[in-house]
Scaffold this motif. Structure first.
Motif, PDB file in Angstrom:
ATOM      1  N   ALA A 114     -30.619  20.807 -31.498  1.00 21.64           N
ATOM      2  CA  ALA A 114     -29.294  20.631 -30.886  1.00 21.64           C
ATOM      3  C   ALA A 114     -28.283  21.610 -31.472  1.00 21.64           C
ATOM      4  O   ALA A 114     -27.460  22.176 -30.744  1.00 21.64           O
ATOM      5  CB  ALA A 114     -28.823  19.188 -31.071  1.00 21.64           C
ATOM      6  N   ARG A 115     -28.340  21.830 -32.762  1.00 20.90           N
ATOM      7  CA  ARG A 115     -27.424  22.780 -33.416  1.00 20.90           C
ATOM      8  C   ARG A 115     -27.650  24.201 -32.886  1.00 20.90           C
ATOM      9  O   ARG A 115     -26.709  24.925 -32.587  1.00 20.90           O
ATOM     10  CB  ARG A 115     -27.624  22.710 -34.929  1.00 20.90           C
ATOM     11  CG  ARG A 115     -26.558  23.363 -35.742  1.00 20.90           C
ATOM     12  CD  ARG A 115     -26.651  23.078 -37.250  1.00 20.90           C
ATOM     13  NE  ARG A 115     -28.001  23.009 -37.791  1.00 20.90           N
ATOM     14  CZ  ARG A 115     -28.649  21.870 -38.077  1.00 20.90           C
ATOM     15  NH1 ARG A 115     -28.071  20.696 -37.869  1.00 20.90           N
ATOM     16  NH2 ARG A 115     -29.864  21.888 -38.575  1.00 20.90           N
ATOM     17  N   HIS A 116     -28.927  24.588 -32.718  1.00 20.42           N
ATOM     18  CA  HIS A 116     -29.242  25.911 -32.182  1.00 20.42           C
ATOM     19  C   HIS A 116     -28.770  26.070 -30.729  1.00 20.42           C
ATOM     20  O   HIS A 116     -28.565  27.194 -30.265  1.00 20.42           O
ATOM     21  CB  HIS A 116     -30.742  26.193 -32.273  1.00 20.42           C
ATOM     22  CG  HIS A 116     -31.186  26.570 -33.637  1.00 20.42           C
ATOM     23  ND1 HIS A 116     -31.704  25.652 -34.519  1.00 20.42           N
ATOM     24  CD2 HIS A 116     -31.165  27.753 -34.285  1.00 20.42           C
ATOM     25  CE1 HIS A 116     -31.990  26.255 -35.655  1.00 20.42           C
ATOM     26  NE2 HIS A 116     -31.687  27.533 -35.540  1.00 20.42           N
ATOM     27  N   LEU A 117     -28.613  24.968 -30.026  1.00 19.99           N
ATOM     28  CA  LEU A 117     -28.171  24.992 -28.630  1.00 19.99           C
ATOM     29  C   LEU A 117     -26.660  24.813 -28.494  1.00 19.99           C
ATOM     30  O   LEU A 117     -26.162  24.625 -27.389  1.00 19.99           O
ATOM     31  CB  LEU A 117     -28.886  23.892 -27.835  1.00 19.99           C
ATOM     32  CG  LEU A 117     -30.409  23.995 -27.772  1.00 19.99           C
ATOM     33  CD1 LEU A 117     -31.000  22.743 -27.144  1.00 19.99           C
ATOM     34  CD2 LEU A 117     -30.826  25.237 -27.002  1.00 19.99           C
ATOM     35  N   ALA A 118     -25.953  24.847 -29.603  1.00 18.19           N
ATOM     36  CA  ALA A 118     -24.499  24.675 -29.633  1.00 18.19           C
ATOM     37  C   ALA A 118     -24.079  23.273 -29.202  1.00 18.19           C
ATOM     38  O   ALA A 118     -23.008  23.087 -28.608  1.00 18.19           O
ATOM     39  CB  ALA A 118     -23.784  25.743 -28.803  1.00 18.19           C
ATOM     40  N   GLY A 119     -24.905  22.289 -29.504  1.00 14.89           N
ATOM     41  CA  GLY A 119     -24.558  20.902 -29.207  1.00 14.89           C
ATOM     42  C   GLY A 119     -23.455  20.412 -30.132  1.00 14.89           C
ATOM     43  O   GLY A 119     -23.361  20.810 -31.287  1.00 14.89           O
ATOM     44  N   GLU A 120     -22.644  19.531 -29.586  1.00 16.37           N
ATOM     45  CA  GLU A 120     -21.501  18.985 -30.323  1.00 16.37           C
ATOM     46  C   GLU A 120     -21.638  17.465 -30.403  1.00 16.37           C
ATOM     47  O   GLU A 120     -21.777  16.793 -29.375  1.00 16.37           O
ATOM     48  CB  GLU A 120     -20.214  19.351 -29.578  1.00 16.37           C
ATOM     49  CG  GLU A 120     -18.976  18.707 -30.119  1.00 16.37           C
ATOM     50  CD  GLU A 120     -17.766  18.891 -29.206  1.00 16.37           C
ATOM     51  OE1 GLU A 120     -16.681  18.451 -29.616  1.00 16.37           O
ATOM     52  OE2 GLU A 120     -17.903  19.428 -28.088  1.00 16.37           O
ATOM     53  N   ALA A 121     -21.598  16.922 -31.614  1.00 15.87           N
ATOM     54  CA  ALA A 121     -21.628  15.469 -31.795  1.00 15.87           C
ATOM     55  C   ALA A 121     -20.316  14.900 -31.272  1.00 15.87           C
ATOM     56  O   ALA A 121     -19.242  15.266 -31.749  1.00 15.87           O
ATOM     57  CB  ALA A 121     -21.829  15.115 -33.259  1.00 15.87           C
ATOM     58  N   VAL A 122     -20.407  14.026 -30.248  1.00 14.42           N
ATOM     59  CA  VAL A 122     -19.195  13.500 -29.631  1.00 14.42           C
ATOM     60  C   VAL A 122     -19.054  11.986 -29.748  1.00 14.42           C
ATOM     61  O   VAL A 122     -17.976  11.459 -29.521  1.00 14.42           O
ATOM     62  CB  VAL A 122     -19.091  13.911 -28.139  1.00 14.42           C
ATOM     63  CG1 VAL A 122     -18.945  15.429 -28.014  1.00 14.42           C
ATOM     64  CG2 VAL A 122     -20.262  13.402 -27.328  1.00 14.42           C
ATOM     65  N   ASP A 123     -20.133  11.301 -30.097  1.00 14.63           N
ATOM     66  CA  ASP A 123     -20.049   9.842 -30.141  1.00 14.63           C
ATOM     67  C   ASP A 123     -21.291   9.292 -30.828  1.00 14.63           C
ATOM     68  O   ASP A 123     -22.290   9.996 -31.001  1.00 14.63           O
ATOM     69  CB  ASP A 123     -19.965   9.283 -28.715  1.00 14.63           C
ATOM     70  CG  ASP A 123     -19.343   7.891 -28.640  1.00 14.63           C
ATOM     71  OD1 ASP A 123     -18.968   7.325 -29.693  1.00 14.63           O
ATOM     72  OD2 ASP A 123     -19.230   7.372 -27.511  1.00 14.63           O
ATOM     73  N   GLU A 124     -21.209   8.037 -31.195  1.00 15.69           N
ATOM     74  CA  GLU A 124     -22.371   7.277 -31.631  1.00 15.69           C
ATOM     75  C   GLU A 124     -22.345   5.980 -30.839  1.00 15.69           C
ATOM     76  O   GLU A 124     -21.302   5.316 -30.778  1.00 15.69           O
ATOM     77  CB  GLU A 124     -22.337   7.006 -33.135  1.00 15.69           C
ATOM     78  CG  GLU A 124     -23.622   6.366 -33.628  1.00 15.69           C
ATOM     79  CD  GLU A 124     -23.706   6.293 -35.144  1.00 15.69           C
ATOM     80  OE1 GLU A 124     -24.283   5.307 -35.634  1.00 15.69           O
ATOM     81  OE2 GLU A 124     -23.198   7.199 -35.815  1.00 15.69           O
ATOM     82  N   ILE A 125     -23.445   5.654 -30.186  1.00 15.40           N
ATOM     83  CA  ILE A 125     -23.496   4.482 -29.318  1.00 15.40           C
ATOM     84  C   ILE A 125     -24.690   3.618 -29.662  1.00 15.40           C
ATOM     85  O   ILE A 125     -25.635   4.072 -30.320  1.00 15.40           O
ATOM     86  CB  ILE A 125     -23.574   4.887 -27.822  1.00 15.40           C
ATOM     87  CG1 ILE A 125     -24.857   5.673 -27.520  1.00 15.40           C
ATOM     88  CG2 ILE A 125     -22.330   5.671 -27.416  1.00 15.40           C
ATOM     89  CD1 ILE A 125     -25.111   5.936 -26.043  1.00 15.40           C
ATOM     90  N   ASP A 126     -24.648   2.376 -29.204  1.00 12.65           N
ATOM     91  CA  ASP A 126     -25.826   1.532 -29.240  1.00 12.65           C
ATOM     92  C   ASP A 126     -26.604   1.851 -27.970  1.00 12.65           C
ATOM     93  O   ASP A 126     -26.098   1.674 -26.859  1.00 12.65           O
ATOM     94  CB  ASP A 126     -25.438   0.046 -29.266  1.00 12.65           C
ATOM     95  CG  ASP A 126     -26.683  -0.820 -29.280  1.00 12.65           C
ATOM     96  OD1 ASP A 126     -27.354  -0.863 -30.322  1.00 12.65           O
ATOM     97  OD2 ASP A 126     -26.987  -1.427 -28.231  1.00 12.65           O
ATOM     98  N   PHE A 127     -27.810   2.363 -28.134  1.00  6.84           N
ATOM     99  CA  PHE A 127     -28.616   2.754 -26.989  1.00  6.84           C
ATOM    100  C   PHE A 127     -29.971   2.081 -27.075  1.00  6.84           C
ATOM    101  O   PHE A 127     -30.722   2.296 -28.026  1.00  6.84           O
ATOM    102  CB  PHE A 127     -28.755   4.273 -26.931  1.00  6.84           C
ATOM    103  CG  PHE A 127     -29.520   4.757 -25.741  1.00  6.84           C
ATOM    104  CD1 PHE A 127     -29.012   4.580 -24.458  1.00  6.84           C
ATOM    105  CD2 PHE A 127     -30.749   5.336 -25.888  1.00  6.84           C
ATOM    106  CE1 PHE A 127     -29.717   4.997 -23.354  1.00  6.84           C
ATOM    107  CE2 PHE A 127     -31.469   5.761 -24.791  1.00  6.84           C
ATOM    108  CZ  PHE A 127     -30.952   5.593 -23.520  1.00  6.84           C
ATOM    109  N   LEU A 128     -30.233   1.225 -26.106  1.00  5.94           N
ATOM    110  CA  LEU A 128     -31.497   0.484 -26.047  1.00  5.94           C
ATOM    111  C   LEU A 128     -31.776  -0.256 -27.351  1.00  5.94           C
ATOM    112  O   LEU A 128     -32.904  -0.292 -27.836  1.00  5.94           O
ATOM    113  CB  LEU A 128     -32.658   1.418 -25.691  1.00  5.94           C
ATOM    114  CG  LEU A 128     -32.514   2.173 -24.366  1.00  5.94           C
ATOM    115  CD1 LEU A 128     -33.686   3.131 -24.177  1.00  5.94           C
ATOM    116  CD2 LEU A 128     -32.388   1.223 -23.195  1.00  5.94           C
ATOM    117  N   GLY A 129     -30.709  -0.803 -27.933  1.00  4.43           N
ATOM    118  CA  GLY A 129     -30.870  -1.673 -29.090  1.00  4.43           C
ATOM    119  C   GLY A 129     -30.785  -1.016 -30.448  1.00  4.43           C
ATOM    120  O   GLY A 129     -30.943  -1.702 -31.462  1.00  4.43           O
ATOM    121  N   SER A 130     -30.545   0.282 -30.514  1.00  6.29           N
ATOM    122  CA  SER A 130     -30.365   0.912 -31.820  1.00  6.29           C
ATOM    123  C   SER A 130     -29.364   2.059 -31.698  1.00  6.29           C
ATOM    124  O   SER A 130     -29.123   2.578 -30.608  1.00  6.29           O
ATOM    125  CB  SER A 130     -31.700   1.394 -32.395  1.00  6.29           C
ATOM    126  OG  SER A 130     -32.285   2.357 -31.562  1.00  6.29           O
TER     127      SER A 130
END
Length: 172
Positions: free
Chosen positions: A144-160
């Motif tokens: 993700a870092r190599h693709l210029a991804g940006e951390a925008v949130d943290e969510i509960d997804f499918l129980g974790s």
């Protein structure tokens, strides 16, 4: 069957899943290290791997995008999967990848994911794509870092908990 485009990178070919991929795909999903951060962390048996492959193909018919099988261009070896998904219940279009153990740490995930993002921006004109990454998935955070991804949130997804990494066309 929808027309699934073939994409090529320097070392890889992204192609529609076919029966020829099944044994290698099933072996990859039976490996606990391959499923540690997907499928609730559980390896899949062959029947479940078949259903997974069928779902990936069906996603193309329903959404016009989906996952590709990854093959090495020089010998057609199955490398893994990469692509875009947006099943019911997902917060957005997700870019995901899994690379078989024998092909890890060679940059294949980044190379293939970059091609999938180019497809998202140019062929489907999507405004945003995300990855949902689990805590501890160091390899995927690196991609993700190599693709210029940006951390925008943290969510509960499918129980974790999952980190939402966003990609935007202007970041390219």
């Amino acid at each position: 069957m929808p027309d699934i485009p073939v994409l090529e990178t320097e070392r890889l070919r992204l192609v529609a899943f076919g029966e020829r991929h099944f044994d290698a795909y099933a072996a990859m999903l039976a490996d606990p290290d391959s499923t540690r951060y997907i499928n609730d962390g559980q390896p899949l048996d062959r029947m479940s791997a078949w259903r997974s492959m069928a779902m990936l193909l069906g996603h193309w018919a329903l959404r016009g995008y989906g996952m590709w099988a990854l093959e090495r261009r020089d010998d057609d070896a199955f490398v893994g999967r990469v692509g875009l998904m947006h099943p019911v219940g997902w917060p957005d279009v997700e870019l995901g990848w899994v690379v078989a153990a024998a092909h890890r740490k060679k940059g294949y995930a980044t190379e293939a994911a970059r091609a999938a993002l180019d497809f998202a921006w140019h062929a489907r004109r999507l405004p945003r794509v995300i990855s949902l990454l689990r805590e501890g998935d160091i390899a995927s955070f690196s991609v993700a870092r190599h693709l210029a991804g940006e951390a925008v949130d943290e969510i509960d997804f499918l129980g974790s908990p999952a980190h939402v990494i966003a990609y935007h066309p202007q970041a390219r």
